[in-house]
Design an enzyme around this catalytic site. Sequence first.
Site, short mmCIF file in Angstrom:
data_model
loop_
_atom_site.label_atom_id
_atom_site.label_comp_id
_atom_site.label_asym_id
_atom_site.label_seq_id
_atom_site.Cartn_x
_atom_site.Cartn_y
_atom_site.Cartn_z
N GLU A 1 -1.28 -4.04 -8.85
CA GLU A 1 -1.61 -4.81 -10.07
C GLU A 1 -1.97 -6.61 -8.88
O GLU A 1 -2.07 -7.56 -9.42
CB GLU A 1 -0.31 -5.20 -11.02
CG GLU A 1 -0.60 -4.14 -11.79
CD GLU A 1 0.43 -3.91 -12.89
OE1 GLU A 1 1.28 -5.09 -13.36
OE2 GLU A 1 0.72 -2.81 -13.89
N LYS A 2 -1.60 -6.15 -8.02
CA LYS A 2 -1.72 -7.79 -6.80
C LYS A 2 -3.00 -8.59 -7.06
O LYS A 2 -2.70 -9.49 -7.37
CB LYS A 2 -1.52 -6.98 -5.73
CG LYS A 2 -1.86 -8.27 -4.30
CD LYS A 2 -0.71 -9.30 -3.73
CE LYS A 2 -0.66 -10.36 -3.10
NZ LYS A 2 -2.12 -10.73 -2.52
N ASP A 3 -3.97 -7.99 -7.06
CA ASP A 3 -5.25 -8.46 -7.49
C ASP A 3 -5.70 -8.11 -8.66
O ASP A 3 -6.55 -7.16 -8.75
CB ASP A 3 -6.37 -7.69 -6.29
CG ASP A 3 -6.34 -7.64 -4.79
OD1 ASP A 3 -5.93 -9.00 -4.99
OD2 ASP A 3 -5.88 -6.85 -4.14
N HIS B 1 0.53 -1.39 -0.27
CA HIS B 1 -0.05 0.56 0.01
C HIS B 1 1.00 1.29 0.41
O HIS B 1 0.50 2.42 -0.69
CB HIS B 1 -0.79 -0.04 1.14
CG HIS B 1 -1.68 -0.73 1.84
ND1 HIS B 1 -1.89 -2.70 2.64
CD2 HIS B 1 -3.13 -1.10 0.54
CE1 HIS B 1 -2.95 -2.70 2.31
NE2 HIS B 1 -3.44 -2.63 1.25
#
Length: 516
Positions: free
Chosen positions: A154-156, A36
């Site tokens: 872009e993790k999710d 974050h």
Amino acid sequence: MEKKIFQTNAELKDWLREQNSAIIFIPTMGGLHPGHQFLIKKAKERKTHNNQIILVSIFVNPLQFSEGEDFKKYPRNINRDSELAFIAGADAIWAPDYIEVFPGGEDSHFKIQVPQTLNNQLCGAERKGHFDGVATVIIRLIKIIKPEKIILGEKDWQQLIIIRKLFQELSLPIKIESFATQRDQSGFSYSSRNAYLSHSERVNAQALPNVIQEAKANFTKDKIISLQKIESKLKQSNLEIEYIKIVDAFSLQEKQNIKGICLLAAAVRCGSTRLIDHTFLMPRKPIIAIDGPAGAGKSTVTKEFAKRLGFIYLDTGAMYRAVTWLILKNSIDPNNEVEIQNILKDTKLEFKNSKFDEQKIFINNIDVTEKIRSPEVTSIVSEIAKQQFVRKLLTTKQQVIGDSGGLIAEGRDIGTAVFPDADVKIFLTASPKERAKRRSLDLEKRGYQCTSIEDLEKEIKARDKKDSEREIAPLKKAQDAIEIVTDGLNIEDVLTEMIYIFRSKIPEEIWPSPNL
Ligand code: CDP
């Protein structure tokens, strides 16, 4: 600016009204970690003017948890989260209660239903209603704060794809910027849920990024990948597999052959913790196709774009012009296809000098860079460019140059005929008047005597007509191209738009964001 934490919408709105600034919005569910913080730092770095506020929301959205999931135990610590957000550069935190986001309760507000094609894949297949909940809350949040831009990780990836489509379909004038998954030194991706892992679980969980990265390395080397091998390695580390799949990175549909940009994605359970990770697989570097009519400003922006990306720049118009120059030079009748074939058969055509501003084109070892811009060449090039032999010859040459990607090509038929699988397709255009004005300036700069703007406009329209009406590979916007109308835009405006389109089509993990 004094750092602020808001809990009610009324307080937040009062403050926003006072600031009168554009909002860069980073929605989170709290449990802040370096991933974050990276997004917040990027938001700060990318501020384009001082009148922008970085607002981080912390809202654990009940709609995206199904029964039995970890809604109750999800990490909540507003003070710690706010501190981490402020350290990273946030200007304000908004941590609303449920009632602030859903004032009448969730049943009195519209709910978004994500299209099945995107929803029934990967995480959506297991977590029923999860993405509907994500989409619904994002609309509630942006309705309250009306941001200029929203920043997502872009993790999710599936969530990112869904939100992009949602904004596009609702024509929301909010930019979405995304950044690659952030990982610790061991390659383990940061996630709020990592906090649930015991020491021994964390050791086992390391297999997830390791196995995915190893598979990617093997793919890069040998172009093969085995999901079975990945599965068995994950199981060896006591990870229970929910899914492991290769899908198209944008449609999210399963793929047997790896073409374009694919996503290798996995979800596993480590003890009672659910973990996800992914990587992108791409057999070559990206290809960008820029098409459009004469004088739309393609060359200037394409060259600059190539420079910023570190891509090969390919001016296909210059190739048609060079061939035309040779035909004129040899006094061949432009309609005599047999003679044209004869002379072109053994012609050597090459670009020299990789420096973008000084790229030169040679035909049979003659530097024709300037000569091909003459009005004589311009007046006849479309006649030559419509001939089958010429098109086949030059298209093949262009495809060879672009074979391993990392290329940006401009022309008329790049997205439709030369590189129909280009990863990014842009159609640049402008009104004929604007294009004639630009052409006039360009000719003046090159030292040619100028005809009137009206005559140039006529010439441009006539060439567009010939280029659009020819039988083979006519000038046409590819069905999947994004159009930019450049009237009234300066070079930097067009580039910003192009980089934005590029970023929405190419994950940051594949190619980092070029400098704006
Ligand atoms: O400089 P301008 O935009 O006027 O044109 P160009 O890109 O130099 O292209 C000159 C001409 O080459 C066009 O008008 C087309 O007839 C032809 N051309 C083509 O047929 N296919 C391409 N991919 C590029 C150019």
